[in-house]
Design a protein around this motif. Structure first.
Motif, PDB file in Angstrom:
ATOM      1  N   ARG A   1      34.562  42.700  38.967  1.00  0.00           N
ATOM      2  CA  ARG A   1      34.935  42.965  40.363  1.00  0.00           C
ATOM      3  C   ARG A   1      36.110  42.095  40.783  1.00  0.00           C
ATOM      4  O   ARG A   1      36.997  42.539  41.509  1.00  0.00           O
ATOM      5  CB  ARG A   1      33.743  42.735  41.295  1.00  0.00           C
ATOM      6  CG  ARG A   1      32.607  43.730  41.139  1.00  0.00           C
ATOM      7  CD  ARG A   1      31.806  43.884  42.419  1.00  0.00           C
ATOM      8  NE  ARG A   1      31.312  42.632  42.962  1.00  0.00           N
ATOM      9  CZ  ARG A   1      30.137  42.076  42.644  1.00  0.00           C
ATOM     10  NH1 ARG A   1      29.341  42.653  41.751  1.00  0.00           N
ATOM     11  NH2 ARG A   1      29.747  40.964  43.212  1.00  0.00           N
ATOM     12  N   HIS A   2      36.111  40.834  40.339  1.00  0.00           N
ATOM     13  CA  HIS A   2      37.233  39.953  40.650  1.00  0.00           C
ATOM     14  C   HIS A   2      38.525  40.498  40.055  1.00  0.00           C
ATOM     15  O   HIS A   2      39.591  40.434  40.684  1.00  0.00           O
ATOM     16  CB  HIS A   2      36.969  38.540  40.112  1.00  0.00           C
ATOM     17  CG  HIS A   2      36.074  37.731  40.993  1.00  0.00           C
ATOM     18  ND1 HIS A   2      35.799  36.402  40.766  1.00  0.00           N
ATOM     19  CD2 HIS A   2      35.388  38.051  42.118  1.00  0.00           C
ATOM     20  CE1 HIS A   2      34.991  35.941  41.706  1.00  0.00           C
ATOM     21  NE2 HIS A   2      34.727  36.933  42.537  1.00  0.00           N
TER      22      HIS A   2
ATOM     23  N   ALA B   1      39.669  43.292  42.188  1.00  0.00           N
ATOM     24  CA  ALA B   1      40.229  42.780  43.443  1.00  0.00           C
ATOM     25  C   ALA B   1      41.602  42.164  43.214  1.00  0.00           C
ATOM     26  O   ALA B   1      42.474  42.214  44.092  1.00  0.00           O
ATOM     27  CB  ALA B   1      39.279  41.742  44.051  1.00  0.00           C
TER      28      ALA B   1
END
Length: 448
Positions: free
Chosen positions: A374-375, A378
């Motif tokens: 997810r990082h 992002a």
């Protein structure tokens, strides 16, 4: 060629690429379950049924986690209860692209065989992709030990117990061994990682083209990209970036300096990096490395953007202004880029340093691969914004100097007004141009 004219991507359990996952996620390609993959799943299902009749099987005839020693009398009821309980989640909804990618990855995993699930589950997942019938998957609940809530919800959606964005053609019936097997996967984290890698790789290529524009604007020194530089480094990415830059700026004029700032001089050493590994801990480490590489590359991008504001480098007004005393020009693009870099640095904090102990102490470690992926996703937004800011400034500077450079023609959509104004729309347009610039390197370089 339209989507209807393209060959579908065959899901066979062995050959699904990152590009395939990205295409399926974007809806620009369709999937087709390979009959051989379905046959493998069917044979594995038959074997699982035989074994289940001979000895206890975790999750089918026993509970799960700290309940693994609890004997289950009704496997059918227990399977459904597992899916219902494990679908517990929270947080914002995931974008449809990520859900499609997760379904595709899980279908491909099951087509490899060995899971013991009913082949009807594979049919259901293929139908879910074909009908684009996506359940409302939320963000939280995975810690890198399997994407339990998301995959449980997908199974419930196939059964008609959870809503989907469009109707499914058929309804799947859960077999007892299917419940644990469909959930026992990091398909969501792998899907996120694949999308992040694909998007960041595209931006990394675009960043090289944008750096080439900045190079031409400030009359850079091409010695930093000479063939000799390739032999001085063991990393293939250095050779690739050097070859790309020689193609982009090969006909540039004499350099203005004997040595450029790091923003240009160190570009090959902080260029493109590829990582790939699918064990959850390794996936976490790989995604941490990808975000770290993006942050380092973005740091040089900000340095180049700062350089473009300096008359000593460009021969133009400060901040590439219109000549009006005190004009701000592209000044605030540097602030926007710095903000984006700050976000990237925060996201680059290693997730591998985290762990938790859960389920009454039985599950005492977690990779947090899902968080790392997810990082990485992002990081795409911050990296894209920063590269776009450099592009806005580089194009303005080249136009003011009346110079041409590889990639400049593709940037015709950027406005050519230089009076002080809001540049938000310019940055948005520049972001949309980056895939086009990245594609230039596919056709202009033969390096490998």
């Amino acid at each position: 060629m339209s989507q209807a004219d393209e060959q579908p991507i065959r899901i066979d359990g062995a050959n699904l690429s990152v590009a395939d996952i990205a295409a399926l996620a974007a809806g620009s390609a369709t999937a087709e379950l390979d009959p051989a993959g379905r046959d493998r799943a069917a044979r594995s299902h038959e074997f699982a049924q035989q074994v289940s009749g001979q000895r206890p099987v975790y999750g089918r005839s026993t509970g799960v986690g700290a309940n693994r020693d609890v004997v289950i009398d009704d496997p059918d009821r227990h399977a459904l209860a597992l899916l219902r309980s494990h679908a517990t989640t929270a947080g914002p909804l995931r974008e449809p692209q990520r859900v499609r990618a997760m379904v595709a990855v899980r279908l491909n995993q099951l087509a490899a065989g060995g899971s013991g699930v009913s082949p009807l589950l594979l049919d259901g997942l293929a139908d879910m992709l074909a009908a684009d019938a996506l359940p409302p998957v939320r963000e939280l609940g995975s810690i890198g030990t399997a994407d339990l809530p998301a995959l449980a919800l997908i199974a419930l959606a196939l059964m008609g117990e959870a809503p989907t964005s469009t109707p499914l053609r058929t309804r799947y019936t859960c077999a007892p061994q299917d419940a644990v097997s469909i959930m026992n996967s990091n398909a969501g984290a792998i899907a996120d990682a694949a999308l992040a890698q694909h998007r960041l790789a595209t931006l990394a290529r675009a960043a090289v083209v944008v750096a080439g524009l900045s190079f031409v604007l400030v009359d850079g020194n091409a010695e930093a990209f000479a063939p000799l530089v390739e032999t001085a480094s063991p990393f293939s990415g250095v050779a690739q970036v050097c070859a790309w830059m020689r193609t982009l700026v090969g006909d540039a004029g004499p350099p203005a300096r004997i040595q450029d700032p790091f923003g240009l001089r160190a570009l090959p050493q902080v260029g493109v990096a590829h990582h790939g590994a699918w064990h959850a801990a390794y996936l976490s480490q790989a995604m941490d490395a990808v975000v770290s590489a993006a942050a380092q590359s973005a740091q040089l991008g900000l340095a180049r953007l700062s350089m473009l504001s300096e008359p000593a480098f460009t021969g133009l007004a400060p901040f590439l202004g219109d000549g009006t005393p005190g004009a701000s020009g592209v000044m605030i693009t540097e602030y926007v880029a710095a903000d984006a870099l700050g976000g990237l640095r925060t996201l680059a904090t290693p997730t591998g340093l985290q762990t938790v102990t859960l389920s009454r102490g039985v599950e005492e470690d977690a990779s947090f691969a899902s968080l790392a992926a997810r990082h990485a996703l992002a990081a795409v937004d911050d990296y894209r914004a920063l590269v776009a800011c450099e592009l806005v400034a580089a194009v303005r500077g080249l136009r003011l100097r009346g110079r041409t450079a590889a990639g400049l023609t593709e940037c015709a959509a950027l406005p050519d007004q230089v009076a002080d104004r809001d540049l938000t729309e310019d940055i948005r347009i520049a972001e949309q141009l980056l895939p086009t610039l990245a594609a230039l390197l596919h056709t202009s370089s033969t390096a490998h």
